[in-house]
Design an enzyme around this catalytic site. Structure first.
Site, short mmCIF file in Angstrom:
data_model
loop_
_atom_site.label_atom_id
_atom_site.label_comp_id
_atom_site.label_asym_id
_atom_site.label_seq_id
_atom_site.Cartn_x
_atom_site.Cartn_y
_atom_site.Cartn_z
N ARG A 1 14.22 -18.41 -11.19
CA ARG A 1 14.96 -19.33 -10.65
C ARG A 1 16.08 -20.06 -11.53
NH1 ARG A 1 10.42 -23.56 -8.88
NH2 ARG A 1 12.26 -24.40 -7.98
N CYS B 1 13.53 -29.83 -13.49
CA CYS B 1 12.83 -28.39 -12.57
C CYS B 1 13.42 -28.51 -11.27
CB CYS B 1 11.25 -28.44 -12.85
SG CYS B 1 10.62 -29.74 -11.95
#
Length: 243
Positions: free
Chosen positions: A177, A237
């Site tokens: 990611r 995040c």
């Protein structure tokens, strides 16, 4: 903070202590077909209440898991029987994934007597410690909010930091990611990362038994990720949970 963790031995010994409150903060990423509330209802540490991370957030926020207002947080945790004078122990069934976020939320709201169960539900269950499906019926307790703004960075502060680089930025998502090789779990989100951020997946910090790795090993992982443990660090995040 050396007192940020408690062992499974400590918690079992203190489960009946009048000032100890236990919180199940289990949460899963979108797309993982698991229901944390249902799992809590089926089996939890005796006396634990369920902290719904999707509900205890700002409902009008543009993004999921936006920190709730002081009034909303106070109202929700009071109803869970969590408040002044309590020693709060948070655990989850997903290797610190959300328990550390809830630990941070209590500290941000001014309640420092909060700890995370090292190893979480995984280690507790593997050691054969007590579990129950009996519902917990908490008594409402007053919660005094004393927000610590030093623990939160707003968007404008993060933008300024990109230029000034006063704080190191750590992205706790997976490498896939971080490098935009894997899609985001929520549709429509842009891929990639904050300019200058370093990547250290939260899962790398956890040992095989679900407990946090030793301090020396954690320091080594930070250095290998290109970070200086002696300088300020801001974590990020996908929506502020695993960070």
């Amino acid at each position: 903070m050396p007192d940020a963790l408690v062992s499974t031995d400590w918690l079992q010994t203190h489960l009946a202590a009048p000032d100890v409150r236990v919180v199940d903060a289990t949460w899963f990423l979108p797309g993982i077909e698991r229901d944390p509330r249902a799992e809590y209802t089926a089996s939890h540490i005796p006396g634990a209440v369920f902290f719904d991370l999707d509900a205890i957030c700002e409902p009008k926020g543009l993004h999921p898991h936006t920190v709730p207002s002081a009034a909303k947080f106070s109202s929700r945790v009071r109803k869970l029987g969590l408040g002044d004078g309590n020693r709060i122990v948070v655990y989850d069934g997903n290797r610190f994934f959300a328990s550390a976020r809830v630990w941070w939320m209590f500290r941000f709201m001014g309640h420092d007597d909060v700890m995370v169960l090292d190893g979480g539900l995984e280690k507790w269950r593997a050691e054969g410690r007590p579990l129950t499906d009996e519902p917990t019926r908490p008594q409402e307790r007053h919660f005094t909010v004393r927000q610590n703004s030093l623990l939160l960075r707003e968007l404008d502060q993060m933008r300024a930091n990109v230029a000034a680089k006063r704080e190191q930025v750590v992205d706790a998502r997976s490498a896939g990611r971080f490098h935009a090789r894997e899609p985001e779990p929520r549709p429509g989100l842009r891929s990639g990362h904050i300019p200058g951020a370093k990547n250290l997946h939260y899962a790398q910090l956890v040992a095989d038994d679900g407990s946090l790795k030793p301090a020396g090993e954690l320091r080594r992982l930070l250095v290998e990720a290109g970070l200086d443990p002696g300088r300020p660090i801001t974590t990020t995040c996908g929506s502020g949970v695993s960070a």
